[in-house]
Design a protein around this motif. Structure first.
Motif, PDB file in Angstrom:
ATOM      1  N   PRO A   1      19.411 -33.291  -8.873  1.00  0.00           N
ATOM      2  CA  PRO A   1      18.467 -32.970  -7.785  1.00  0.00           C
ATOM      3  C   PRO A   1      19.109 -33.205  -6.424  1.00  0.00           C
ATOM      4  N   ASP A   2      18.529 -32.575  -5.390  1.00  0.00           N
ATOM      5  CA  ASP A   2      19.134 -32.719  -4.074  1.00  0.00           C
ATOM      6  C   ASP A   2      18.646 -33.948  -3.332  1.00  0.00           C
ATOM      7  N   THR A   3      17.566 -34.589  -3.845  1.00  0.00           N
ATOM      8  CA  THR A   3      17.038 -35.794  -3.209  1.00  0.00           C
ATOM      9  C   THR A   3      16.639 -36.804  -4.279  1.00  0.00           C
ATOM     10  N   VAL A   4      17.043 -38.064  -4.117  1.00  0.00           N
ATOM     11  CA  VAL A   4      16.650 -39.138  -5.029  1.00  0.00           C
ATOM     12  C   VAL A   4      16.270 -40.360  -4.200  1.00  0.00           C
ATOM     13  N   TYR A   5      15.470 -41.238  -4.824  1.00  0.00           N
ATOM     14  CA  TYR A   5      15.076 -42.488  -4.175  1.00  0.00           C
ATOM     15  C   TYR A   5      15.811 -43.641  -4.849  1.00  0.00           C
ATOM     16  N   ASN A   6      16.135 -44.645  -4.038  1.00  0.00           N
ATOM     17  CA  ASN A   6      16.951 -45.747  -4.544  1.00  0.00           C
ATOM     18  C   ASN A   6      16.404 -47.077  -4.067  1.00  0.00           C
ATOM     19  N   CYS A   7      16.365 -48.011  -4.985  1.00  0.00           N
ATOM     20  CA  CYS A   7      16.035 -49.385  -4.627  1.00  0.00           C
ATOM     21  C   CYS A   7      17.329 -50.131  -4.324  1.00  0.00           C
ATOM     22  N   SER A   8      17.336 -50.910  -3.270  1.00  0.00           N
ATOM     23  CA  SER A   8      18.555 -51.647  -2.923  1.00  0.00           C
ATOM     24  C   SER A   8      19.038 -52.460  -4.109  1.00  0.00           C
ATOM     25  N   GLY A   9      20.350 -52.366  -4.335  1.00  0.00           N
ATOM     26  CA  GLY A   9      20.946 -53.140  -5.417  1.00  0.00           C
ATOM     27  C   GLY A   9      20.924 -52.452  -6.762  1.00  0.00           C
ATOM     28  N   THR A  10      20.343 -51.259  -6.849  1.00  0.00           N
ATOM     29  CA  THR A  10      20.310 -50.528  -8.118  1.00  0.00           C
ATOM     30  C   THR A  10      21.204 -49.305  -8.010  1.00  0.00           C
ATOM     31  N   PRO A  11      21.777 -48.833  -9.126  1.00  0.00           N
ATOM     32  CA  PRO A  11      22.716 -47.716  -9.067  1.00  0.00           C
ATOM     33  C   PRO A  11      22.026 -46.362  -8.915  1.00  0.00           C
TER      34      PRO A  11
END
Length: 608
Positions: free
Chosen positions: A274-284
């Motif tokens: 996908p062209d956009t993803v969400y990330n939690c700090s400290g997770t890959p």
């Protein structure tokens, strides 16, 4: 392949023999004037190359290895109407080795013979049945199978006067040299075998042989399409696909053609999804493309150390970015390079940061005395933007999903709690709780009947009832020191005592157990330290002294069974005796001072 060459006067080495009647039948061998050989002039004396005639030999200009040529040799001299004509020849390379082979085409007029020179065999072409009517001979010569360099034909032609003697004949000695042909062997190289659309390729001629013309064709949609130069300039292509390049190399000795196929590739198109993803700090962040050929490279919009890409050249990898403050978006770029080295467009994945939970873990009391406990509480900070509801877990302790716990640790430790928000983002929070670890406190003898401890702010002393496992407080004993005289008259007296001490940090601890039976008076210590027995061990004279004693003392020596070895006697400050004749072993010396007895061990060793 056989090629017939008509007469062409050339410089070749042949030996021609006609001598009266002796060599009319077959030409002689070893008479070509080649290295290691004689000449026909030895028999047909005089007149070598002095006649008005000549020899003609139609050798080609060059030879091709392994090819067969039809040759003609002529003795052009008719000075004597009744004279006969004859010849002999051999062909040698630069190392004087036979070059190629001869074959007679007319067995009635020509002959092929062999001879040996310096251990090497040579072949000879010559006349047969010499006559006045035959003055030229046609035969075949097959060139060596490989290029041996220039080949020299050593030839001798003879026109005899027919008088059957050795004088008056004309002898013509001549060498003819033929060089190897150099037919073109077309070949070329390319600066690259695969190129990208829009790039150029250069072709370099590496043909062998004698070449004076080149003709290039560069394949479909090439620019330029053709060239007549040995090394043409850069070539580009308007369309992708396989391209066939042809080179024709031509020279005086022939023409050769060679082809090569190269590949022109169009740059690949890359679209990451996908062209956009969400990330939690400290997770890959998972980075992946469904491609397995060529090479790939990942990069990001942050400085290299913050991108944290596990393997920047893997088609599938992961990244755990170091999110700088005030940055909520990172671009991860990917670029594909085909096997031909064609680079794709640069595409990207947008990574948006989810806020992580913002809490703090606090301890109601971060310093504990042994046996105490405290509460730990997770408190949400006002700056928290992470969405709830929240889940809580504790790294140690086995506590459930609660935001506060009560702990009673035995040692100092760091406590960690995890908070998970509604997006699944997790953060950890720590607090350190220190537990005081007391060091052993000993009860010390202070001299006389006093004992005491060295630290604390308040004190209590107790008898220890080991049988009932209880403590009995010694009433009135609330100082750091204790007078042990008369303790045995108190209620609850026991031989062991302990001090309970309140330290400056507020923690209450107990001293080590002190046994009253272990007390040795200062006077007893004094005399034990004053007694000296030396030398010990000894095999001869022994001295016993008591320093600082102003009166007599008594002493005796016993064996280990208690039997008296040396009778009790008195001395003033020092006594001595010999153990020279004693049985080696351990003895006890008992000393009496001021009504108290003391023992010292004496080791007797064999006398020398």
């Amino acid at each position: 392949m056989r090629i017939i060459y008509l007469a062409a006067a050339m410089f070749v080495g042949v030996i021609f023999l006609v001598a009266g009647t002796t060599k009319i039948g077959t030409a002689p061998i070893l008479r070509t004037n080649a290295p290691g050989e004689a000449s026909c002039g030895g028999c047909h004396s005089g007149n070598i190359n002095t006649g008005s005639g000549s020899v003609n030999f139609n050798l080609p200009a060059k030879y091709n290895p392994g090819q067969t040529y039809t040759l003609n040799f002529e003795v052009d001299d008719n000075a004597f109407a009744s004279g006969r004509h004859g010849f002999t020849m051999t062909a040698l390379d630069g190392s004087q080795t036979m070059a190629g082979s001869f074959m007679a085409l007319n067995a009635g007029t020509s002959s092929v013979q062999t001879g040996t020179v310096s251990g090497a065999q040579r072949q000879y072409m010559g006349h047969k049945n010499a006559s006045a009517s035959t003055d030229d001979w046609t035969f075949e010569w097959t060139a060596p199978a490989s290029n041996v360099g220039p080949v020299t034909f050593y030839t001798v032609g003879v026109h005899s006067n027919g008088l059957n003697n050795t004088s008056g004949d004309y002898v013509y000695q001549q060498t003819f040299t033929i060089a190897p042909a150099s037919p073109p062997q077309a070949d070329f190289g390319a600066s690259k075998m695969a190129l990208c659309l829009g790039e150029t390729v250069t072709f370099t001629d590496s043909s062998q042989g004698s070449i004076n013309a080149w003709s290039w064709s560069f394949g479909a949609d090439a620019s330029p399409a053709t060239s007549m130069s040995a090394n043409p300039g850069p070539v580009s292509y308007a369309t992708p696909g396989t391209k066939t390049i042809t080179l024709i190399a031509a020279g005086a000795d022939g023409v050769d053609t060679v082809t090569m196929v190269i590949t022109v590739e169009e740059a690949p198109t890359l679209m990451l999804s996908p062209d956009t993803v969400y990330n939690c700090s400290g997770t890959p962040v998972v980075l992946s493309v469904p491609i397995l050929s060529g090479t790939f490279e990942w990069s990001c919009s942050l400085p290299g150390s913050d991108c944290q890409i596990l393997d920047p050249n893997a088609f599938s990898t992961s990244a755990t970015p170091n999110w700088p403050s005030q940055i909520d978006q990172i671009l991860y770029f990917g670029q594909l390079t085909s096997q031909a080295g064609c680079a794709s467009n640069l595409d990207s994945i947008i990574v948006l940061r989810n806020p992580t939970p913002e809490f703090q873990l606090v301890a109601e009391d971060s310093f504990l005395c042994p046996g105490e406990g405290t509460s730990l509480l997770l408190e949400e900070l006002g700056s928290n933007e992470a969405p709830g509801p929240f889940e809580f877990s504790w790294v140690i302790g086995g506590f459930g999903d609660v935001d506060s716990v009560f702990i009673q640790p035995t040692v100092s430790d760091q406590w960690t709690a995890l908070v998970t928000d509604a997006n699944g983002c997790v953060d950890s929070f720590e607090v350190t709780v220190d537990v005081f670890e007391p060091q052993p406190i000993s009860v010390n003898e202070l001299g006389g009947s006093m004992v005491g401890v060295d630290e604390g702010v308040s004190f209590a002393w107790f008898f220890i009832n080991a049988t009932e496992d209880t403590l009995v407080e010694i009433v009135g004993a609330n100082m750091s020191t204790l007078n042990i005289d008369g303790l045995d008259t108190l209620p609850g007296y026991q031989a062991d005592i302990v001090a309970e001490i309140v330290l400056e940090n507020g923690c209450t601890v107990r001293s080590e157990i002190f046994g009253l039976a272990q007390i040795i008076s200062s006077l007893e210590k004094k005399w034990l330290q004053a007694i000296e027995l030396y030398p010990n061990p000894s095999g001869d004279l022994v001295r016993l002294s008591v320093s600082e004693l102003e009166q007599d003392f008594e002493w005796e020596v016993l064996d280990l069974q208690g039997k008296q070895v040396l009778a009790r006697q008195s001395a003033y400050q020092e006594a001595e005796w010999t153990v020279k004749d004693w049985t080696p072993g351990i003895y006890l010396v008992q000393i009496w001072i001021e009504g108290n007895s003391y023992f010292q061990k004496l080791q007797v060793q064999p006398s020398k």
